[in-house]
Enzyme design. Structure first.
Site, short mmCIF file in Angstrom:
data_model
loop_
_atom_site.label_atom_id
_atom_site.label_comp_id
_atom_site.label_asym_id
_atom_site.label_seq_id
_atom_site.Cartn_x
_atom_site.Cartn_y
_atom_site.Cartn_z
N SER A 48 0.90 -1.28 -0.03
CA SER A 48 0.15 -0.04 0.08
C SER A 48 0.80 1.22 0.08
CB SER A 48 -0.91 -0.18 1.26
OG SER A 48 -0.08 -0.23 2.52
N LYS A 49 2.21 1.23 0.47
CA LYS A 49 3.01 2.41 0.50
C LYS A 49 3.25 2.79 -0.84
CE LYS A 49 3.54 2.30 4.93
NZ LYS A 49 2.82 3.37 5.68
N ASP A 50 2.93 2.21 -2.04
CA ASP A 50 3.22 2.57 -3.24
C ASP A 50 2.42 3.81 -3.34
OD1 ASP A 50 4.81 0.31 -3.82
OD2 ASP A 50 3.47 -0.31 -5.47
#
Length: 386
Positions: free
Chosen positions: A94-96
């Protein structure tokens, strides 16, 4: 590039979503700001190019992740328990979304320029995302991370060409803390840009603008509860803010690992945990099998949407580990510790609410980045005796 398209007026127009929200963030913050945005622009919609068959580049691949029904837990509880598969982003987590929005907004503000170096302090996943976004956009990347994280993460960062500095775990007030080291390095490096994922509201906006709307549309607005853990706080506060603006009755619940202070912040308004009762400010917070979540401070991103969070639940390492094993065995999903922790709380809420409800959570990362700890039977037996 993602676009905001306004269809509510006489002349539809399209502008950069990052431009819109960089402006809006200067005027509004939290649930009230989101509500006002939709009041003044009732037809506003983020178009992420889902209909397009070909994406422009790596950055354009980020987002629009699928939603999956966790069949085992849904059948067991009588509720519909859904997981948004953020680990299917091109960078694997999700850090993308955070990396993408931080970089795009920094470019728009002119603080990240051609030939620049992106510097960040991270437990690993944000660093991996930033390293890939940096490569795609022609920047160098320098990552500072604690040396107690799973070895896979530092190996991936090296393979991506990022420079890495490992430091000993420390409290945030210690200048040796990985975030403080990164901040210092960014000032020493020519063209250095400190991403600052914990305090940079580009993080919050990534989820308030995109992730939240995707969840709402994928569920056709049929959501009773949203569950999420917190590292930087951007996801739970951003998504929570968006969902509450659509339906104030949606329950937003924090899933917190052992040793984190956030549970008490939500439940009693005080940042405190028993494991830290006798610590000095120079000590690192209580250890846990989970990586990248839990905190002993209130970040700017968490504070931005704190009012949207209704309740908190504490989860032990044993519960997290057993859930990860259960999901792999029964659903074939190979998930990381934060995803497993989220599902522990999702199940608890489903049992409390009763059959017929919809509980949504985030499957943040894959288990492939936690082979040396969470998915290592010998490590688990030695540390958790299970």
């Amino acid at each position: 590039m993602d676009r905001f398209v306004y269809l509510g007026g006489r002349l539809p127009f399209s502008v950069s979503s990052n431009t819109i929200f960089a402006f809006v963030s200067g005027l509004f913050c939290g649930i009230g700001g989101i509500k006002l945005l939709y009041k003044f622009f009732p037809g506003i919609k983020v178009v992420n190019g889902e209909e397009r068959k070909i994406r422009e580049d790596f950055v354009d691949l980020i987002g629009n992740t699928p939603m999956v029904c966790i069949q085992s837990l849904s059948k067991e509880t009588g509720c519909r328990i859904l997981g948004k598969c953020e680990y299917l982003n091109p960078g694997g987590s999700s850090k993308d979304r955070v990396a993408k929005n931080i970089v795009l907004e920094a470019e728009a503000r002119g603080v990240l320029k051609k030939g620049g170096v992106i510097v960040e302090g991270t437990s690993g996943s944000t660093g991996i995302s930033l390293a890939q976004v940096a490569k795609a956009k022609g920047y160098e990347c320098y990552i500072v991370m604690p040396d107690d994280q799973a070895e896979e993460k530092s190996n991936i960062l090296k393979a991506l060409g990022a420079k890495i500095k490992l430091v000993k775990p420390a409290s945030i007030v210690n200048q040796g803390h990985y975030v403080n080291e990164a901040r210092k390095l960014s000032k020493e490096i020519e063209g250095g840009f400190f991403a600052n994922q914990f305090e940079n509201l580009s993080n919050f906006r990534a989820h308030a603008c995109y992730t939240g709307q995707e969840i709402w549309e994928q569920c056709d607005g049929d959501i009773d509860c949203f569950v999420m853990s917190s590292g930087t706080g951007g996801t739970i506060s951003g998504v929570g803010t968006f969902l509450k603006a659509q339906n104030p009755k949606i329950i937003v619940a924090l899933a917190d690992p052992q040793g984190s202070s956030l549970y008490h912040k939500i439940e009693s308004g005080v940042l405190y945990t028993q494991e830290q009762a006798e610590r000095t400010l120079k000590r690192h917070r209580y250890d846990t099998i989970t990586e990248g979540i839990g905190s002993d401070r209130l970040t700017t991103n968490m504070a931005a949407g704190l009012q949207s969070i209704d309740e908190a639940h504490r989860v032990t390492d044993k519960e997290t580990t057993l859930m990860a094993r259960y999901i792999l065995r029964n659903d074939g999903l190979f998930i990381g510790s934060s995803s497993a922790l989220n599902l522990v709380v999702a199940k608890k809420l489903a049992l409390r609410l009763g059959p017929g409800h919809t509980i949504v959570t985030i499957l943040c990362g894959s288990g492939s980045r936690e082979l040396t700890k969470l998915h290592n039977p010998e490590y688990i037996k030695q540390h958790l005796n299970i």
